[in-house]
Design a protein around this motif. Structure first.
Motif, PDB file in Angstrom:
ATOM      1  N   VAL A  12      -0.109  12.228   4.968  1.00  0.00           N
ATOM      2  CA  VAL A  12      -0.080  11.922   6.398  1.00  0.00           C
ATOM      3  C   VAL A  12       1.333  11.540   6.789  1.00  0.00           C
ATOM      4  CG1 VAL A  12      -0.651   9.486   6.051  1.00  0.00           C
ATOM      5  CG2 VAL A  12      -1.273  10.606   8.198  1.00  0.00           C
ATOM      6  N   GLN A  13       1.653  11.731   8.040  1.00  0.00           N
ATOM      7  CA  GLN A  13       2.955  11.307   8.534  1.00  0.00           C
ATOM      8  C   GLN A  13       2.940   9.829   8.870  1.00  0.00           C
ATOM      9  OE1 GLN A  13       3.950  13.969  11.790  1.00  0.00           O
ATOM     10  NE2 GLN A  13       5.071  15.299  10.378  1.00  0.00           N
ATOM     11  N   ALA A  14       4.121   9.242   8.860  1.00  0.00           N
ATOM     12  CA  ALA A  14       4.254   7.828   9.208  1.00  0.00           C
ATOM     13  C   ALA A  14       3.625   7.566  10.574  1.00  0.00           C
ATOM     14  CB  ALA A  14       5.724   7.423   9.207  1.00  0.00           C
ATOM     15  N   LYS A  58     -12.222 -11.825   3.340  1.00  0.00           N
ATOM     16  CA  LYS A  58     -11.278 -10.753   3.032  1.00  0.00           C
ATOM     17  C   LYS A  58      -9.910 -11.304   2.721  1.00  0.00           C
ATOM     18  CE  LYS A  58     -13.855  -7.867   6.275  1.00  0.00           C
ATOM     19  NZ  LYS A  58     -13.808  -7.074   7.530  1.00  0.00           N
ATOM     20  N   TYR A  59      -9.209 -10.616   1.845  1.00  0.00           N
ATOM     21  CA  TYR A  59      -7.869 -10.996   1.445  1.00  0.00           C
ATOM     22  C   TYR A  59      -6.993  -9.759   1.542  1.00  0.00           C
ATOM     23  CZ  TYR A  59     -10.337 -15.003  -0.450  1.00  0.00           C
ATOM     24  OH  TYR A  59     -11.123 -16.108  -0.574  1.00  0.00           O
ATOM     25  N   PHE A  60      -5.770  -9.967   2.036  1.00  0.00           N
ATOM     26  CA  PHE A  60      -4.842  -8.852   2.202  1.00  0.00           C
ATOM     27  C   PHE A  60      -3.459  -9.221   1.682  1.00  0.00           C
ATOM     28  CE2 PHE A  60      -7.499  -6.084   4.670  1.00  0.00           C
ATOM     29  CZ  PHE A  60      -8.363  -6.940   5.340  1.00  0.00           C
ATOM     30  N   ALA A  61      -2.779  -8.234   1.134  1.00  0.00           N
ATOM     31  CA  ALA A  61      -1.373  -8.409   0.809  1.00  0.00           C
ATOM     32  C   ALA A  61      -0.593  -8.542   2.108  1.00  0.00           C
ATOM     33  CB  ALA A  61      -0.866  -7.221   0.007  1.00  0.00           C
ATOM     34  N   ASP A  62       0.472  -9.323   2.077  1.00  0.00           N
ATOM     35  CA  ASP A  62       1.277  -9.525   3.287  1.00  0.00           C
ATOM     36  C   ASP A  62       1.792  -8.203   3.839  1.00  0.00           C
ATOM     37  OD1 ASP A  62       2.802 -12.663   2.201  1.00  0.00           O
ATOM     38  OD2 ASP A  62       0.893 -12.242   3.180  1.00  0.00           O
ATOM     39  N   SER A  63       2.085  -7.274   2.966  1.00  0.00           N
ATOM     40  CA  SER A  63       2.686  -6.012   3.375  1.00  0.00           C
ATOM     41  C   SER A  63       1.736  -5.131   4.194  1.00  0.00           C
ATOM     42  CB  SER A  63       3.179  -5.235   2.153  1.00  0.00           C
ATOM     43  OG  SER A  63       2.097  -4.987   1.276  1.00  0.00           O
ATOM     44  N   VAL A  64       0.432  -5.421   4.148  1.00  0.00           N
ATOM     45  CA  VAL A  64      -0.522  -4.574   4.861  1.00  0.00           C
ATOM     46  C   VAL A  64      -1.295  -5.320   5.944  1.00  0.00           C
ATOM     47  CG1 VAL A  64      -0.776  -3.146   2.801  1.00  0.00           C
ATOM     48  CG2 VAL A  64      -2.474  -4.919   3.290  1.00  0.00           C
ATOM     49  N   LYS A  65      -1.070  -6.613   6.067  1.00  0.00           N
ATOM     50  CA  LYS A  65      -1.795  -7.392   7.075  1.00  0.00           C
ATOM     51  C   LYS A  65      -1.546  -6.825   8.474  1.00  0.00           C
ATOM     52  CE  LYS A  65      -2.091 -11.825   4.683  1.00  0.00           C
ATOM     53  NZ  LYS A  65      -1.606 -13.227   4.633  1.00  0.00           N
ATOM     54  N   GLY A  66      -2.632  -6.700   9.227  1.00  0.00           N
ATOM     55  CA  GLY A  66      -2.530  -6.155  10.572  1.00  0.00           C
ATOM     56  C   GLY A  66      -2.581  -4.643  10.627  1.00  0.00           C
ATOM     57  N   ASP A  80     -14.763   0.461   1.728  1.00  0.00           N
ATOM     58  CA  ASP A  80     -13.788   1.315   2.383  1.00  0.00           C
ATOM     59  C   ASP A  80     -12.507   0.563   2.704  1.00  0.00           C
ATOM     60  OD1 ASP A  80     -16.124   3.308   4.403  1.00  0.00           O
ATOM     61  OD2 ASP A  80     -15.729   3.213   2.255  1.00  0.00           O
ATOM     62  N   LEU A  81     -11.415   1.303   2.697  1.00  0.00           N
ATOM     63  CA  LEU A  81     -10.118   0.758   3.097  1.00  0.00           C
ATOM     64  C   LEU A  81      -9.598   1.622   4.242  1.00  0.00           C
ATOM     65  CD1 LEU A  81      -7.906  -1.357   2.382  1.00  0.00           C
ATOM     66  CD2 LEU A  81      -6.777   0.485   1.104  1.00  0.00           C
ATOM     67  N   GLN A  82      -9.566   1.047   5.430  1.00  0.00           N
ATOM     68  CA  GLN A  82      -9.018   1.732   6.596  1.00  0.00           C
ATOM     69  C   GLN A  82      -7.540   1.395   6.689  1.00  0.00           C
ATOM     70  OE1 GLN A  82     -10.413   3.933   8.830  1.00  0.00           O
ATOM     71  NE2 GLN A  82      -8.373   4.109   9.735  1.00  0.00           N
ATOM     72  N   MET A  83      -6.718   2.431   6.676  1.00  0.00           N
ATOM     73  CA  MET A  83      -5.280   2.241   6.681  1.00  0.00           C
ATOM     74  C   MET A  83      -4.701   2.854   7.956  1.00  0.00           C
ATOM     75  SD  MET A  83      -4.446   3.066   2.672  1.00  0.00           S
ATOM     76  CE  MET A  83      -4.830   4.806   2.853  1.00  0.00           C
ATOM     77  N   ASP A  84      -4.149   2.021   8.794  1.00  0.00           N
ATOM     78  CA  ASP A  84      -3.547   2.460  10.053  1.00  0.00           C
ATOM     79  C   ASP A  84      -2.059   2.193  10.043  1.00  0.00           C
ATOM     80  OD1 ASP A  84      -6.460   1.122  11.642  1.00  0.00           O
ATOM     81  OD2 ASP A  84      -6.066   3.220  11.158  1.00  0.00           O
ATOM     82  N   ASN A  85      -1.355   2.883  10.943  1.00  0.00           N
ATOM     83  CA  ASN A  85       0.096   2.716  11.058  1.00  0.00           C
ATOM     84  C   ASN A  85       0.757   2.795   9.682  1.00  0.00           C
ATOM     85  OD1 ASN A  85       2.583   2.257  12.244  1.00  0.00           O
ATOM     86  ND2 ASN A  85       2.350   0.033  12.261  1.00  0.00           N
ATOM     87  N   LEU A  86       0.437   3.841   8.965  1.00  0.00           N
ATOM     88  CA  LEU A  86       0.949   3.991   7.607  1.00  0.00           C
ATOM     89  C   LEU A  86       2.459   4.181   7.599  1.00  0.00           C
ATOM     90  CD1 LEU A  86      -1.944   6.146   6.212  1.00  0.00           C
ATOM     91  CD2 LEU A  86      -1.106   4.043   5.153  1.00  0.00           C
ATOM     92  N   LYS A  87       3.068   3.668   6.548  1.00  0.00           N
ATOM     93  CA  LYS A  87       4.508   3.742   6.366  1.00  0.00           C
ATOM     94  C   LYS A  87       4.822   4.476   5.066  1.00  0.00           C
ATOM     95  CE  LYS A  87       5.022  -0.798   8.570  1.00  0.00           C
ATOM     96  NZ  LYS A  87       5.547  -2.178   8.410  1.00  0.00           N
ATOM     97  N   PRO A  88       6.010   5.058   4.946  1.00  0.00           N
ATOM     98  CA  PRO A  88       6.362   5.740   3.698  1.00  0.00           C
ATOM     99  C   PRO A  88       6.219   4.840   2.475  1.00  0.00           C
ATOM    100  CG  PRO A  88       7.906   6.339   5.410  1.00  0.00           C
ATOM    101  CD  PRO A  88       7.025   5.264   5.999  1.00  0.00           C
TER     102      PRO A  88
END
Length: 126
Positions: A12-14, A58-66, A80-88
């Motif tokens: 996917v693109q950024a 739920k617990y999240f790594a700081d790098s993925v919070k939000g 399931d893991l929903q991943m939005d606003n993905l970064k390289p």
């Protein structure tokens, strides 16, 4: 014995989104903590998100919070893991993990978990 299988990886693109799914088979896992980890080439495996049974805390790594959310469906034995606003920098192999809940566990620590899936690749291009 619990067996885990991931699906939903891809390219996917950024700024894009992906949804990863983990299906568990074996003994009932409604008392298990479910988590997602990731490992990029040359780096250690790191915890991304975890969800507890019962309370659903739920617990999240700081790098993925939000940006990432985790959910579970005990009837379907899925997490399931929903991943939005993905970064390289999110590019990695993503792994599902499970362990029977115990008080005081470190839920984003790889050493906590007993069962692991084979992984699914996520690639984010800039």
């Amino acid at each position: 014995q619990v067996q885990l299988m991931e699906s939903g990886g891809g390219s996917v693109q950024a700024g894009g989104s992906l949804r990863l799914s983990c299906v568990a088979s074996g003994p009932p896992w409604s008392d298990d903590v479910m988590a997602w980890f990731r490992q990029a080439p040359g780096k250690e495996r790191e915890g991304v998100a975890a969800i507890l049974p019962g309370s659903g805390s739920k617990y999240f790594a700081d790098s993925v919070k939000g940006r990432f959310t985790i959910s579970r469906n005990n009837r379907k034995n899925t997490a399931d893991l929903q991943m939005d606003n993905l970064k390289p920098e999110d590019t990695a192999t993503y792994y599902c993990a499970a362990v029977r809940y115990r008080f005081g566990g470190s839920w984003l620590n790889t050493e906590t978990y007993e069962y692991w899936g084979q992984g699914t690749q996520v690639t984010v291009s800039s």
